[in-house]
Design a protein around this motif. Structure first.
Motif, PDB file in Angstrom:
ATOM      1  N   UNK A  80       0.884  -1.170   0.000  1.00 60.43           N
ATOM      2  CA  UNK A  80       0.000   0.000   0.000  1.00 60.43           C
ATOM      3  C   UNK A  80       0.917   1.214   0.000  1.00 60.43           C
ATOM      4  N   UNK A  81       1.273   1.670  -1.189  1.00 57.26           N
ATOM      5  CA  UNK A  81       2.318   2.681  -1.314  1.00 57.26           C
ATOM      6  C   UNK A  81       2.003   3.677  -2.419  1.00 57.26           C
ATOM      7  N   UNK A  82       2.644   4.818  -2.329  1.00 54.82           N
ATOM      8  CA  UNK A  82       2.579   5.838  -3.378  1.00 54.82           C
ATOM      9  C   UNK A  82       3.976   6.404  -3.603  1.00 54.82           C
ATOM     10  N   UNK A  83       4.270   6.699  -4.852  1.00 52.16           N
ATOM     11  CA  UNK A  83       5.508   7.372  -5.229  1.00 52.16           C
ATOM     12  C   UNK A  83       5.195   8.820  -5.565  1.00 52.16           C
ATOM     13  N   UNK A  84       6.099   9.703  -5.234  1.00 49.27           N
ATOM     14  CA  UNK A  84       6.015  11.116  -5.605  1.00 49.27           C
ATOM     15  C   UNK A  84       7.322  11.430  -6.335  1.00 49.27           C
ATOM     16  N   UNK A  85       7.320  11.313  -7.676  1.00 47.26           N
ATOM     17  CA  UNK A  85       8.560  11.487  -8.443  1.00 47.26           C
ATOM     18  C   UNK A  85       8.904  12.957  -8.693  1.00 47.26           C
ATOM     19  N   UNK A  86      10.196  13.223  -8.776  1.00 43.39           N
ATOM     20  CA  UNK A  86      10.703  14.557  -9.105  1.00 43.39           C
ATOM     21  C   UNK A  86      11.819  14.412 -10.130  1.00 43.39           C
ATOM     22  N   UNK A  87      11.695  15.177 -11.210  1.00 42.07           N
ATOM     23  CA  UNK A  87      12.762  15.285 -12.186  1.00 42.07           C
ATOM     24  C   UNK A  87      13.423  16.644 -12.030  1.00 42.07           C
ATOM     25  N   UNK A  88      14.529  16.850 -12.675  1.00 41.66           N
ATOM     26  CA  UNK A  88      15.214  18.144 -12.599  1.00 41.66           C
ATOM     27  C   UNK A  88      14.294  19.252 -13.109  1.00 41.66           C
ATOM     28  N   UNK A  89      13.384  18.907 -13.995  1.00 42.12           N
ATOM     29  CA  UNK A  89      12.460  19.870 -14.598  1.00 42.12           C
ATOM     30  C   UNK A  89      11.106  19.911 -13.878  1.00 42.12           C
ATOM     31  N   UNK A  90      10.970  19.223 -12.736  1.00 37.39           N
ATOM     32  CA  UNK A  90       9.712  19.265 -11.981  1.00 37.39           C
ATOM     33  C   UNK A  90       9.588  20.601 -11.263  1.00 37.39           C
ATOM     34  N   UNK A  91       8.480  21.298 -11.463  1.00 34.02           N
ATOM     35  CA  UNK A  91       8.278  22.561 -10.744  1.00 34.02           C
ATOM     36  C   UNK A  91       8.366  22.389  -9.223  1.00 34.02           C
ATOM     37  N   UNK A  92       7.862  21.268  -8.717  1.00 40.47           N
ATOM     38  CA  UNK A  92       7.931  21.033  -7.269  1.00 40.47           C
ATOM     39  C   UNK A  92       9.385  20.938  -6.804  1.00 40.47           C
TER      40      UNK A  92
END
Length: 146
Positions: free
Chosen positions: A73-85
């Motif tokens: 029971x999991x979630x990923x929150x991905x970030x790339x170099x171009x992610x605004x977050x």
């Protein structure tokens, strides 16, 4: 007083992982020089935002949240170099500004997902309808107070 506060609040509707959005957001953050940056995301992960300032932390990276008793029971929150977050986090940390996630806590989302199916049918009028946990969301909101 409410008008003064509203004038200091800036909301940015952001398309996830959009290089143009990231560039525009960085331009806006630099121009506004906000006192705090608030990013849509699970607030129970606020303690790990500081790691985004590490030179060793190079995207692509992701936060993983999972149920203590059920790692599936999991979630990923991905970030790339171009992610605004990601860019908003890095900007705030570099500028010495507080940065926080603001959304329904991951613990709540995971609990909703773990609930028996018959209990997951929300009232159509409920603002607390369970969603996909953020993986397939089309965008996010970043708020800054100047």
């Amino acid at each position: 007083m409410a008008d003064a506060a509203a004038e200091r609040l800036n909301l940015f509707g952001i398309r996830h992982h959009g290089p143009g959005s990231a560039r525009s957001l960085l331009t806006a953050l630099t121009a506004l020089d906000p006192a705090i940056v608030l990013i849509e995301g699970p607030p129970d992960t606020n303690d790990i935002i500081r790691f985004a300032a590490s030179a060793a932390m190079v995207p692509p990276v992701a936060m993983l949240v999972h149920g203590q008793d059920d790692p599936a029971n999991a979630s990923f929150y991905p970030f790339g170099i171009y992610s605004p977050e990601w860019q908003a986090m890095r900007w705030a940390l570099t500028a010495g500004r507080p940065v926080r996630f603001i959304d329904l806590p991951a613990a709540n989302r995971l609990a909703l997902r773990a609930a028996p199916e018959e209990k997951q049918q929300p009232d159509a009028a409920s603002p607390f309808a369970p969603d996909d946990g953020g993986e397939a969301a089309a965008g996010c909101c970043i708020a800054v107070c100047t």
